[in-house]
Every structure is written in structure tokens, then in C-alpha cells.
Design a protein around this motif. Sequence first.
Motif, PDB file in Angstrom:
ATOM      1  N   HIS A 161      34.989  43.092  34.853  1.00  0.00           N
ATOM      2  CA  HIS A 161      35.419  41.708  34.615  1.00  0.00           C
ATOM      3  C   HIS A 161      36.887  41.539  35.013  1.00  0.00           C
ATOM      4  CE1 HIS A 161      36.698  38.378  31.695  1.00  0.00           C
ATOM      5  NE2 HIS A 161      36.139  37.810  32.727  1.00  0.00           N
ATOM      6  N   GLY A 162      37.721  42.510  34.697  1.00  0.00           N
ATOM      7  CA  GLY A 162      39.128  42.455  35.068  1.00  0.00           C
ATOM      8  C   GLY A 162      39.330  42.472  36.574  1.00  0.00           C
ATOM      9  N   ILE A 163      38.536  43.266  37.267  1.00  0.00           N
ATOM     10  CA  ILE A 163      38.606  43.314  38.732  1.00  0.00           C
ATOM     11  C   ILE A 163      38.208  41.961  39.318  1.00  0.00           C
ATOM     12  CG2 ILE A 163      37.496  44.308  40.791  1.00  0.00           C
ATOM     13  CD1 ILE A 163      37.436  46.986  39.151  1.00  0.00           C
ATOM     14  N   GLU A 164      37.135  41.384  38.781  1.00  0.00           N
ATOM     15  CA  GLU A 164      36.711  40.054  39.251  1.00  0.00           C
ATOM     16  C   GLU A 164      37.798  39.020  39.002  1.00  0.00           C
ATOM     17  OE1 GLU A 164      33.135  39.731  36.973  1.00  0.00           O
ATOM     18  OE2 GLU A 164      31.933  40.815  38.475  1.00  0.00           O
ATOM     19  N   PHE A 165      38.453  39.102  37.856  1.00  0.00           N
ATOM     20  CA  PHE A 165      39.568  38.216  37.542  1.00  0.00           C
ATOM     21  C   PHE A 165      40.675  38.369  38.577  1.00  0.00           C
ATOM     22  CE2 PHE A 165      43.809  37.899  35.758  1.00  0.00           C
ATOM     23  CZ  PHE A 165      43.822  36.623  35.217  1.00  0.00           C
ATOM     24  N   GLY A 166      41.037  39.613  38.873  1.00  0.00           N
ATOM     25  CA  GLY A 166      42.099  39.873  39.840  1.00  0.00           C
ATOM     26  C   GLY A 166      41.783  39.334  41.219  1.00  0.00           C
ATOM     27  N   VAL A 167      40.554  39.541  41.670  1.00  0.00           N
ATOM     28  CA  VAL A 167      40.145  39.020  42.980  1.00  0.00           C
ATOM     29  C   VAL A 167      40.175  37.490  42.974  1.00  0.00           C
ATOM     30  CG1 VAL A 167      38.208  38.799  44.588  1.00  0.00           C
ATOM     31  CG2 VAL A 167      38.769  41.031  43.616  1.00  0.00           C
ATOM     32  N   PHE A 168      39.611  36.898  41.949  1.00  0.00           N
ATOM     33  CA  PHE A 168      39.540  35.426  41.868  1.00  0.00           C
ATOM     34  C   PHE A 168      40.927  34.802  41.870  1.00  0.00           C
ATOM     35  CE2 PHE A 168      39.420  31.443  39.461  1.00  0.00           C
ATOM     36  CZ  PHE A 168      38.462  30.745  40.194  1.00  0.00           C
ATOM     37  N   PHE A 169      41.772  35.214  40.937  1.00  0.00           N
ATOM     38  CA  PHE A 169      43.107  34.613  40.856  1.00  0.00           C
ATOM     39  C   PHE A 169      43.968  35.002  42.051  1.00  0.00           C
ATOM     40  CE2 PHE A 169      41.916  33.359  36.692  1.00  0.00           C
ATOM     41  CZ  PHE A 169      42.669  32.213  36.470  1.00  0.00           C
ATOM     42  N   GLY A 170      43.837  36.232  42.499  1.00  0.00           N
ATOM     43  CA  GLY A 170      44.623  36.666  43.651  1.00  0.00           C
ATOM     44  C   GLY A 170      44.316  35.857  44.891  1.00  0.00           C
ATOM     45  N   LEU A 171      43.034  35.670  45.174  1.00  0.00           N
ATOM     46  CA  LEU A 171      42.641  34.932  46.381  1.00  0.00           C
ATOM     47  C   LEU A 171      42.792  33.427  46.226  1.00  0.00           C
ATOM     48  CD1 LEU A 171      39.439  36.870  47.534  1.00  0.00           C
ATOM     49  CD2 LEU A 171      41.722  36.905  48.575  1.00  0.00           C
ATOM     50  N   PHE A 172      42.253  32.877  45.144  1.00  0.00           N
ATOM     51  CA  PHE A 172      42.169  31.424  45.024  1.00  0.00           C
ATOM     52  C   PHE A 172      43.443  30.750  44.537  1.00  0.00           C
ATOM     53  CE2 PHE A 172      37.706  32.692  45.020  1.00  0.00           C
ATOM     54  CZ  PHE A 172      37.246  31.871  46.039  1.00  0.00           C
ATOM     55  N   PHE A 173      44.346  31.471  43.917  1.00  0.00           N
ATOM     56  CA  PHE A 173      45.578  30.859  43.444  1.00  0.00           C
ATOM     57  C   PHE A 173      46.803  31.377  44.201  1.00  0.00           C
ATOM     58  CE2 PHE A 173      42.602  30.096  40.065  1.00  0.00           C
ATOM     59  CZ  PHE A 173      42.880  28.789  39.706  1.00  0.00           C
ATOM     60  N   PHE A 174      46.958  32.688  44.298  1.00  0.00           N
ATOM     61  CA  PHE A 174      48.152  33.230  44.931  1.00  0.00           C
ATOM     62  C   PHE A 174      48.063  33.192  46.457  1.00  0.00           C
ATOM     63  CE2 PHE A 174      48.619  34.954  40.678  1.00  0.00           C
ATOM     64  CZ  PHE A 174      49.975  34.781  40.462  1.00  0.00           C
ATOM     65  N   ALA A 175      47.028  33.801  47.014  1.00  0.00           N
ATOM     66  CA  ALA A 175      46.956  33.919  48.469  1.00  0.00           C
ATOM     67  C   ALA A 175      46.899  32.563  49.159  1.00  0.00           C
ATOM     68  CB  ALA A 175      45.750  34.771  48.868  1.00  0.00           C
ATOM     69  N   THR A 176      46.192  31.610  48.563  1.00  0.00           N
ATOM     70  CA  THR A 176      46.090  30.292  49.201  1.00  0.00           C
ATOM     71  C   THR A 176      47.434  29.581  49.247  1.00  0.00           C
ATOM     72  OG1 THR A 176      45.428  29.317  47.089  1.00  0.00           O
ATOM     73  CG2 THR A 176      43.652  29.957  48.594  1.00  0.00           C
ATOM     74  N   THR A 177      48.139  29.576  48.142  1.00  0.00           N
ATOM     75  CA  THR A 177      49.432  28.892  48.122  1.00  0.00           C
ATOM     76  C   THR A 177      50.461  29.652  48.958  1.00  0.00           C
ATOM     77  OG1 THR A 177      50.030  29.955  46.038  1.00  0.00           O
ATOM     78  CG2 THR A 177      49.043  27.780  45.901  1.00  0.00           C
ATOM     79  N   MET A 178      50.367  30.961  48.986  1.00  0.00           N
ATOM     80  CA  MET A 178      51.290  31.740  49.809  1.00  0.00           C
ATOM     81  C   MET A 178      51.074  31.470  51.290  1.00  0.00           C
ATOM     82  SD  MET A 178      51.304  35.399  47.870  1.00  0.00           S
ATOM     83  CE  MET A 178      52.426  36.124  49.044  1.00  0.00           C
ATOM     84  N   LEU A 179      49.826  31.302  51.703  1.00  0.00           N
ATOM     85  CA  LEU A 179      49.558  31.029  53.118  1.00  0.00           C
ATOM     86  C   LEU A 179      50.192  29.710  53.539  1.00  0.00           C
ATOM     87  CD1 LEU A 179      48.303  31.704  55.813  1.00  0.00           C
ATOM     88  CD2 LEU A 179      46.159  30.691  54.997  1.00  0.00           C
ATOM     89  N   THR A 180      50.040  28.701  52.706  1.00  0.00           N
ATOM     90  CA  THR A 180      50.650  27.411  53.022  1.00  0.00           C
ATOM     91  C   THR A 180      52.160  27.556  53.178  1.00  0.00           C
ATOM     92  OG1 THR A 180      48.905  26.278  51.792  1.00  0.00           O
ATOM     93  CG2 THR A 180      50.908  25.022  52.231  1.00  0.00           C
ATOM     94  N   GLY A 181      52.796  28.194  52.226  1.00  0.00           N
ATOM     95  CA  GLY A 181      54.243  28.390  52.295  1.00  0.00           C
ATOM     96  C   GLY A 181      54.661  29.202  53.506  1.00  0.00           C
TER      97      GLY A 181
END
Length: 143
Positions: free
Chosen positions: A80-100
Motif C-alpha cells: 500500500h505504501g509503494i502504491e501511495f508513493g507511485v501515485f503521489f510521485g507521478l500524479f502530483f510531483f512529476a506532473t507539476t515538475m514537468l510543467t515547471g
Amino acid sequence: MPIDRINWLAVIVGGIIYYGWGALWFGIFGKQWVASIGPMAANLNPKDPIPYVVSFVMAMLLSFGVAVALSHDDNRTAKHGIEFGVFFGLFFFATTMLTGTLYEGHPLSLWLIDAGYIVIGLVILGALHGAWRKGPKVAAAAA
């Protein structure tokens, strides 16, 4: 916020591991990262302790944040923790970082290095906090 459900030792260990993960990741990709930041590389001073101290404090805060987010689930696991990390990492951090990254005019390689570090780091923290729950409270012995 369920502060009483936080495993503080896991927060500290997680922060240390995340900081160490950064040292490993940027030890591997450091030259590519410096090349990707372009002219900003001239402003880097590897002897300045402030970025290292800030990085360590931020690693502790991120570890605490993951612990809080996962503390709401009584049945959490490392998976569950791994799924959390993938979800938040990709959908919140990586997406906003790409835009910036794109608006700042940096190459995609910078985003891949920075986002890879955060996504994998969140997976590590998620696995740690998912698996390492706070133990049950021990009732005080009756006198």
C-alpha cells in the motif's frame, strides 16, 4: 491529524534514508543534472552547507508527511505504501515538475532526473511507513 499514530522512529529513519537516497541518485546522475541545468550550474557551490542542511530538513518533513498520510489506514502494508508513493510521485510531483521544467526552458533530461528521484524516493518512504507501523500501546501495569 492522527499524530498519536505516527511512528517517530520510522519518520527519522525515513528522513535519513531519503537523504541518503538523494546522495546516491545524484551521485549517479550528478553530471547529467549539472549539464541539464545549464547556465545555473555556474552558481553552484558544493562547499556551501546550506543546501545540504535544507535537503536533510526537507527529507525529514517529507518522511513525516508520508507517515501522516499513511497513518489514516489501519490495514496499511508495504505494498500500500509503494502504491501511495507511485501515485503521489507521478500524479502530483512529476506532473507539476514537468510543467515547471518546460516553462523554465530546461531540457526533459532535467525533469527525468528530478522526477525520478522524487518518485522512487516516495516509493521508498511509502514502503517504509506502510510496513513499519507504530506498535500498540501497552497498558500500564496496575499497581
